[in-house]
Design a protein around this motif. Structure first.
Motif, PDB file in Angstrom:
ATOM      1  N   LYS A 176      -5.772   5.717 -10.064  1.00  0.00           N
ATOM      2  CA  LYS A 176      -4.999   6.621  -9.217  1.00  0.00           C
ATOM      3  C   LYS A 176      -4.289   7.681 -10.062  1.00  0.00           C
ATOM      4  O   LYS A 176      -4.143   8.830  -9.642  1.00  0.00           O
ATOM      5  CB  LYS A 176      -3.978   5.822  -8.403  1.00  0.00           C
ATOM      6  N   PRO A 203       0.839  -1.219   0.000  1.00  0.00           N
ATOM      7  CA  PRO A 203       0.000   0.000   0.000  1.00  0.00           C
ATOM      8  C   PRO A 203       0.862   1.253   0.000  1.00  0.00           C
ATOM      9  O   PRO A 203       1.854   1.336   0.728  1.00  0.00           O
ATOM     10  CB  PRO A 203      -0.801  -0.138   1.299  1.00  0.00           C
ATOM     11  N   LYS A 204       0.477   2.225  -0.825  1.00  0.00           N
ATOM     12  CA  LYS A 204       1.239   3.461  -0.949  1.00  0.00           C
ATOM     13  C   LYS A 204       0.446   4.689  -0.507  1.00  0.00           C
ATOM     14  O   LYS A 204       1.038   5.720  -0.191  1.00  0.00           O
ATOM     15  CB  LYS A 204       1.709   3.635  -2.391  1.00  0.00           C
ATOM     16  N   THR A 205      -0.865   4.591  -0.528  1.00  0.00           N
ATOM     17  CA  THR A 205      -1.702   5.733  -0.185  1.00  0.00           C
ATOM     18  C   THR A 205      -2.645   5.361   0.957  1.00  0.00           C
ATOM     19  O   THR A 205      -2.715   4.204   1.372  1.00  0.00           O
ATOM     20  CB  THR A 205      -2.527   6.180  -1.405  1.00  0.00           C
ATOM     21  N   ARG A 206      -3.361   6.338   1.451  1.00  0.00           N
ATOM     22  CA  ARG A 206      -4.347   6.076   2.496  1.00  0.00           C
ATOM     23  C   ARG A 206      -5.434   5.133   1.987  1.00  0.00           C
ATOM     24  O   ARG A 206      -5.915   4.274   2.729  1.00  0.00           O
ATOM     25  CB  ARG A 206      -4.970   7.387   2.966  1.00  0.00           C
ATOM     26  N   THR A 207      -5.796   5.311   0.733  1.00  0.00           N
ATOM     27  CA  THR A 207      -6.814   4.436   0.149  1.00  0.00           C
ATOM     28  C   THR A 207      -6.339   2.990   0.120  1.00  0.00           C
ATOM     29  O   THR A 207      -7.081   2.066   0.455  1.00  0.00           O
ATOM     30  CB  THR A 207      -7.155   4.903  -1.278  1.00  0.00           C
ATOM     31  N   ASP A 208      -5.083   2.804  -0.264  1.00  0.00           N
ATOM     32  CA  ASP A 208      -4.525   1.452  -0.294  1.00  0.00           C
ATOM     33  C   ASP A 208      -4.480   0.837   1.100  1.00  0.00           C
ATOM     34  O   ASP A 208      -4.833  -0.335   1.288  1.00  0.00           O
ATOM     35  CB  ASP A 208      -3.117   1.476  -0.885  1.00  0.00           C
ATOM     36  N   ARG A 209      -4.065   1.620   2.068  1.00  0.00           N
ATOM     37  CA  ARG A 209      -3.972   1.100   3.442  1.00  0.00           C
ATOM     38  C   ARG A 209      -5.352   0.782   4.004  1.00  0.00           C
ATOM     39  O   ARG A 209      -5.522  -0.191   4.744  1.00  0.00           O
ATOM     40  CB  ARG A 209      -3.230   2.101   4.333  1.00  0.00           C
ATOM     41  N   ALA A 210      -6.338   1.606   3.643  1.00  0.00           N
ATOM     42  CA  ALA A 210      -7.702   1.334   4.093  1.00  0.00           C
ATOM     43  C   ALA A 210      -8.228   0.043   3.475  1.00  0.00           C
ATOM     44  O   ALA A 210      -8.897  -0.760   4.145  1.00  0.00           O
ATOM     45  CB  ALA A 210      -8.614   2.512   3.737  1.00  0.00           C
TER      46      ALA A 210
END
Length: 292
Positions: A257, A67-74
């Motif tokens: 993205k 994951p690289k972004t907040r969306t990915d981590r979520a």
């Protein structure tokens, strides 16, 4: 008095009589038409003995997408939370877990196809993403049909499967309307867990914890498998299908993205017709792009 038969009833009886006596009606009633018609929804549609051996001996797990972004981590956090719930409920009942997993996994493709289809109609432009996501939905549905034949669920289990599917359909539809980037990343991580589950299932079959029963007829027809194929062979091709879904959904999330949603419609998915190729997204030729 004998009243004449209304034309509408005469026509209806003729149609019913034609359908019941038409060539191939027996295969329609047996449910074989779906497997024959939708073979193109998977690259693994010519599963010979040699191909099955290659799926096992040359298997390489798909690389995890960090994951690289907040969306990915979520998205990753949501999948890991669902995985923990699934582990507590199903434990080692992997066939039941597969049925629930495929019930959920068959929803994202149809939701994405619905959104892209309507957007194509509104914009009067061709969209190259409709077929890949619809193929994914059909492929996951065939996974579910296969494992339902193996599991033979009772009435309560069918109710649970239907309820879970309905709840996930509502939630995922809302989420796709809000953030398709999150949804494709979520599905990519979900398919990574699916590959892990099917790898574990292969281990259970080898250990004798899961009986290696003959492959269902619907599976042998859909993947064009040898007549003496077993459940273990089915798991191998299902895992290969899930690996393709990982690549496709992570590619789509990356494209969303970097570009606006409508710009992604200009890109198409390549490599899905060749089992030796790797799925990738590219911009089509000018001639193909101008086709409506």
């Amino acid at each position: 008095r004998n009243r004449p038969t209304p034309p509408s009833k005469m026509l209806r009886s003729r149609i019913i009589r034609h359908l019941c006596t038409a060539p191939g009606a027996a295969s329609v009633q047996a449910g074989k038409d779906s497997a024959e018609y939708h073979k193109r929804s998977t690259r693994n549609n010519n599963t010979t003995y040699e191909y099955l051996q290659s799926l096992e001996h040359q298997w390489q797990p798909p690389k995890h997408t960090e994951p690289k972004t907040r969306t990915d981590r979520a998205a990753l956090g949501t999948v890991r939370f669902l995985r923990k719930l699934s582990d507590k409920y199903f434990k080692d009942r992997l066939i039941q877990r597969a049925c629930m997993l495929e019930t959920v996994a068959a929803v994202p493709g149809i939701v994405a196809g619905f959104h892209h289809h309507l957007r194509s109609l509104r914009r009067l432009k061709h969209c190259h993403w409709i077929k890949p996501v619809m193929d994914e939905a059909e492929n996951e549905r065939m996974h579910l049909m296969t494992f339902m034949h193996v599991m033979q669920p009772n009435r309560l289990q069918r109710v649970l499967i239907t309820t879970g599917q309905g709840f996930f359909l509502i939630v995922y539809s809302l989420m796709y309307a809000l953030s398709s980037k999150f949804c494709h990343r979520f599905v990519g991580y979900l398919e990574e867990e699916a590959v892990h589950t099917y790898t574990q299932m292969l281990s259970f079959v080898d250990q004798g914890k899961i009986q290696n029963v003959p492959a269902p007829a619907i599976a042998k027809s859909y993947w064009n498998m040898p007549h003496d194929s077993t459940l273990r062979d089915v798991i191998l091709v299902v895992r290969a299908d899930e690996a393709d879904h990982i690549l496709v959904n992570h590619y789509m999330s990356d494209a969303l993205k970097d570009l606006r949603f409508h710009a992604c419609d200009q890109f198409e998915l390549k490599g899905m017709d060749d089992p030796k190729a790797s799925p990738h997204i590219c911009k089509p030729t000018q001639a193909a792009n101008s086709t409506v």
